[in-house]
Write a protein that holds these residues in place. Structure first.
Motif, PDB file in Angstrom:
ATOM      1  N   VAL A   1       0.861  -1.191   0.000  1.00 31.33           N
ATOM      2  CA  VAL A   1       0.000   0.000   0.000  1.00 31.33           C
ATOM      3  C   VAL A   1       0.892   1.233   0.000  1.00 31.33           C
ATOM      4  CG1 VAL A   1      -1.669   1.371   1.306  1.00 31.33           C
ATOM      5  CG2 VAL A   1      -1.925  -1.110   1.190  1.00 31.33           C
ATOM      6  N   ILE A   2       0.649   2.136  -0.925  1.00 34.62           N
ATOM      7  CA  ILE A   2       1.394   3.395  -0.995  1.00 34.62           C
ATOM      8  C   ILE A   2       0.385   4.534  -1.108  1.00 34.62           C
ATOM      9  CG2 ILE A   2       2.947   4.804  -2.429  1.00 34.62           C
ATOM     10  CD1 ILE A   2       4.428   2.227  -3.125  1.00 34.62           C
ATOM     11  N   VAL A   3       0.636   5.614  -0.386  1.00 33.33           N
ATOM     12  CA  VAL A   3      -0.211   6.803  -0.465  1.00 33.33           C
ATOM     13  C   VAL A   3       0.678   8.002  -0.780  1.00 33.33           C
ATOM     14  CG1 VAL A   3      -1.876   8.277   0.701  1.00 33.33           C
ATOM     15  CG2 VAL A   3      -1.797   5.835   1.248  1.00 33.33           C
ATOM     16  N   ASP A   4       0.392   8.667  -1.877  1.00 36.22           N
ATOM     17  CA  ASP A   4       1.047   9.936  -2.206  1.00 36.22           C
ATOM     18  C   ASP A   4       0.097  11.068  -1.845  1.00 36.22           C
ATOM     19  OD1 ASP A   4       3.239   8.636  -3.232  1.00 36.22           O
ATOM     20  OD2 ASP A   4       2.542   8.711  -5.302  1.00 36.22           O
TER      21      ASP A   4
ATOM     22  N   ARG B   1      -2.970   4.565   9.276  1.00 32.33           N
ATOM     23  CA  ARG B   1      -2.735   3.128   9.121  1.00 32.33           C
ATOM     24  C   ARG B   1      -3.026   2.762   7.673  1.00 32.33           C
ATOM     25  NH1 ARG B   1      -6.024  -1.951  11.891  1.00 32.33           N
ATOM     26  NH2 ARG B   1      -5.466  -3.449  10.249  1.00 32.33           N
ATOM     27  N   GLY B   2      -2.136   2.000   7.077  1.00 31.36           N
ATOM     28  CA  GLY B   2      -2.333   1.555   5.708  1.00 31.36           C
ATOM     29  C   GLY B   2      -1.704   0.191   5.526  1.00 31.36           C
TER      30      GLY B   2
ATOM     31  N   LEU C   1      -6.821  -2.479   5.655  1.00 29.69           N
ATOM     32  CA  LEU C   1      -7.558  -1.223   5.618  1.00 29.69           C
ATOM     33  C   LEU C   1      -6.617  -0.034   5.500  1.00 29.69           C
ATOM     34  CD1 LEU C   1      -7.290   0.250   8.658  1.00 29.69           C
ATOM     35  CD2 LEU C   1      -8.843  -1.590   9.266  1.00 29.69           C
ATOM     36  N   ILE C   2      -7.212   1.099   5.129  1.00 25.28           N
ATOM     37  CA  ILE C   2      -6.484   2.367   5.032  1.00 25.28           C
ATOM     38  C   ILE C   2      -7.289   3.397   5.801  1.00 25.28           C
ATOM     39  CG2 ILE C   2      -5.665   4.173   3.484  1.00 25.28           C
ATOM     40  CD1 ILE C   2      -5.441   1.927   1.346  1.00 25.28           C
ATOM     41  N   SER C   3      -6.634   4.072   6.746  1.00 22.25           N
ATOM     42  CA  SER C   3      -7.347   5.013   7.611  1.00 22.25           C
ATOM     43  C   SER C   3      -6.648   6.369   7.581  1.00 22.25           C
ATOM     44  CB  SER C   3      -7.399   4.473   9.044  1.00 22.25           C
ATOM     45  OG  SER C   3      -8.333   5.189   9.828  1.00 22.25           O
ATOM     46  N   PHE C   4      -7.404   7.411   7.261  1.00 21.27           N
ATOM     47  CA  PHE C   4      -6.884   8.773   7.192  1.00 21.27           C
ATOM     48  C   PHE C   4      -7.357   9.587   8.391  1.00 21.27           C
ATOM     49  CE2 PHE C   4      -7.348   7.830   2.527  1.00 21.27           C
ATOM     50  CZ  PHE C   4      -5.978   7.768   2.252  1.00 21.27           C
TER      51      PHE C   4
END
Length: 689
Positions: A139-142, A220-221, A225-228
């Motif tokens: 999982v990657i978030v830009d 958390r990613g 799950l992914i949590s913002f």
């Protein structure tokens, strides 16, 4: 260890060579491992596991042609079953003289007719055809800032999930919708409040310009799950607004998760969280400060906050957010309450609990983008526009978060904006970062290692423009005392006296005395340090034993004197819940290493200090010089090159950095006579000090 054995099997391939044709497709099953050889100087390709190895050479004993494919079918009848059949294996390629050109280890599921594709590149890198898979980055978030109009900024996260881009796109679309509302009806409400405040302002009031902004942090990613955590701020003439809220998504489906989706009994979860937060407001020290007053009826408000919009999930647990004015006067600010997974694990669906970390000790380094591109690294995620440096990893790291940071002369720093997030990285990966850096630290990197410890790093440039990584937490030397000391050791408010004489440690309380025979015959230092965070000192003694060797020991005092640990070496420094023991490591000479000992407790609650999962780190300046050319995992270092030693487990590996800044892991072992070997070579024939 299994991978280490697989490497050894691959290195012994010269004993088990067999000729094969890389282009004979008729006899291949459409499953197994397919190795595409792009390099034109490869004579042999081998496949090794801990149970054996096999190899292929072109039929005429020549090199492989560019694009030729070598097929290995290791699963046998297991490939025809639907059940998983995972194999740890090593691929190795050789030149005409059977010298290793490149070697790399992988772990794949070969069941259910799986087909795995690997490429040997022209410059001798062995990589997955899909590349990023082998070095993490599930999982990657830009996160990029957008400024749709003057005075308004919006952080826009873009999610990438390996093999699940449909789910990632759903998440990105959902976040885009949140931003549409923020820039639509919410902006209109802020504008209206601003205009009202201007109209109501007195003549001498200071009126600020209208601004509003949204920041986003990935809390958390992972593959679950992914949590913002989202924060909205607005400047409203004579007032201001701040709101924290969470947005959490199922990484399997991309659907947004509501509070009721977390548990089969959401009422029980909500009740437990409400009670937990209420207890925190009465028991936690931060709320006992003089003058801290909660709003009337805040207990009922707390219960209502355990609801959608007020929660998110972090690496530690479920977080409940209370915004300014909700449970206390607005000037008291916001509050966040973390409910650990250990407290609510039985109430949450298991599929939402974090996976346990695995792998080796991990650390993060930084290289210029050009140096990373030139080294043996695989890009984790795609290259990003304007990348100036790449983060590289030793071992395994998790929850890699990159922020811009403001750094101050007193050594403190404040995180500003999150730039990138990566769920996991392994050795050999390079994570590109776009950042404008100066000689003062301006970039923060946080990551978690397999032992669950969180680590902080700051990055700046040296005078030559090369990235330099700092540990902002540093180490604590502890309170050094003489052999006699009088003070409050255990936080009881009373005075105890401490004395060390002839190898015996004595703590006296009034007329009572407690004694412990120590392994230290000749004392060099006594240090006091609170290693377990209970506001009481532990006692650490370093010196020489009866044979003149360095030895250290530690004791806890709480109505009795209890031994915590005994270890060869001297106490270097303390770092949070760890004490670093400085000792010697004999490997082609003597090197100083620091071994971390961490506090642990058994089932009865008795404390001890034991070597933690982290690797030993070498003292600064530890180097070896190569006597011969060395190729490890595709990293080629020439004879005469100096290798800087970084860390080791004292038994199976040493992490090194060569002269061009490339990090790699050197497999080591011992021969029957106890001497060190490197890839089956005596270490003394490979290195000189």
């Amino acid at each position: 260890m299994r991978r280490f054995l697989a490497v050894l099997m691959a290195l012994s391939v010269i004993l088990t060579l067999c000729a094969c044709s890389g282009s004979n497709t008729e006899k291949r099953r459409k499953c197994g491992l397919y190795v595409t050889v792009e390099a034109t100087d490869v004579y042999t390709v081998s496949f090794g596991t801990d149970s054996g190895s096999e190899s292929c050479t072109p039929a005429k004993g020549d090199t492989f042609k560019s694009g030729e494919v070598v097929h290995f079918d290791p699963a046998g009848t297991h490939a025809e079953k639907k059940a998983s059949y995972v194999i740890d294996y090593t691929v190795c390629v050789y030149d005409k003289d059977m010298e290793i050109l490149a070697v790399a280890s992988f772990s794949d599921d070969f069941g259910n007719m799986a087909k795995i594709n690997i490429t040997v590149t022209e410059d001798h890198h062995i990589v997955y055809s899909g590349e990023s898979v082998s070095c993490g980055g599930s999982v990657i978030v830009d996160i990029n800032d957008s400024a749709p109009e003057a005075g308004i900024t919006v952080a826009v996260p873009t999610v990438y999930i390996a093999d699940r881009q449909d789910a990632a796109q759903k998440i990105n679309d959902s976040v885009a919708q949140l931003n549409t509302v923020f820039l639509g009806s919410e902006k209109d409400a802020y504008r209206s409040a601003y205009d009202s405040n201007v109209a109501a302002a007195t003549a001498d009031a200071q009126i600020s310009d209208f601004t509003m902004g949204r920041t986003v942090r990935t809390m958390r990613g992972d593959e679950k799950l992914i949590s913002f955590r989202m924060v909205d701020r607005a400047s409203l003439a004579t007032d201001s607004s701040l709101k924290i809220f969470g947005a959490t998504y199922d990484a399997e489906t991309g659907e947004e998760l509501l509070f009721d989706d977390l548990s089969s009994d959401s009422d029980a979860l909500r009740s437990f969280c409400s009670e937990y937060v209420l207890i925190a407001t009465t028991n936690e020290e931060r709320f006992k400060d003089e003058g801290m007053v909660f709003n009337t009826g805040y207990t009922e408000t707390l219960s209502s906050l355990v609801s959608d919009g007020h929660w998110y999930l972090s690496g530690e647990g479920l977080v409940i957010a209370a915004n300014p004015g909700e449970i206390a006067p607005k000037e008291s600010g916001f509050f966040e309450f973390v409910i650990p997974y250990s407290e609510i694990g039985d109430l949450l669906y298991e599929r939402f609990l974090p996976e346990e970390y695995s792998g080796d000790y991990g650390n993060v380094s930084a290289l210029s983008k050009a140096a990373a591109d030139a080294g043996s690294f695989i890009a984790v995620g795609s290259d990003i526009e304007g990348a100036t440096l790449s983060l590289t990893v030793t071992g395994n790291v998790y929850d890699l978060s990159v922020y811009t940071a403001n750094y101050y002369n007193d050594g403190s720093y404040v995180l500003v904006s999150q730039l990138r997030y990566c769920s996991d990285m392994t050795q050999g990966g390079a994570f590109p970062i776009a950042a404008q850096l100066g000689t003062t630290p301006g970039l923060y990197v946080g990551f978690t290692t397999a032992d669950g410890q969180r680590h902080n790093r700051l990055i700046a440039l040296d005078s030559a423009g090369n990235p330099v990584v700092y540990d902002p937490d540093g180490g604590d030397a502890g309170l050094k005392i003489s052999s006699g000391y009088v003070g409050d050791l255990d936080g009881s408010g009373r005075s105890e006296s401490l004395k060390f004489d002839s190898g015996k440690l004595t703590v006296s309380v009034g007329k009572k005395s407690f004694e412990a025979e120590t392994p230290v015959a000749s004392k060099e230092s006594i240090l006091l340090y609170d290693i377990d965070g209970d506001s009481a000192f532990e006692i650490f003694v370093s010196g020489k034993d009866e044979n003149g060797a360095d030895v250290s020991c530690g004791y806890d005092f709480s109505d009795e004197l209890t031994a915590l640990f005994e270890a060869p070496g001297s106490i270097g420094e303390f770092n949070g819940s760890r004490v670093m023991i400085s000792g010697n490591f004999g490997f082609v000479g003597e090197f100083t290493v620091f071994t971390p000992y961490a506090i642990t407790r058994n089932e009865s609650g008795t404390a001890a200090l034991t070597p933690s999962a982290g690797a030993c780190t070498f003292a600064e300046g530890s180097e070896l010089k190569l006597v011969i050319d060395l190729n490890v995992d595709g990293v080629i270092s020439k004879a005469g090159t100096s290798l800087r030693l970084v860390s080791t487990d004292l038994a199976t590996y040493i992490d090194c950095i060569n002269s061009d800044g490339t990090a790699f892991r050197l497999p080591i072992g011992t021969a029957a006579d106890g001497s060190w070997v490197v890839a089956s070579h005596p270490a003394s024939s490979v290195f000189s000090k």
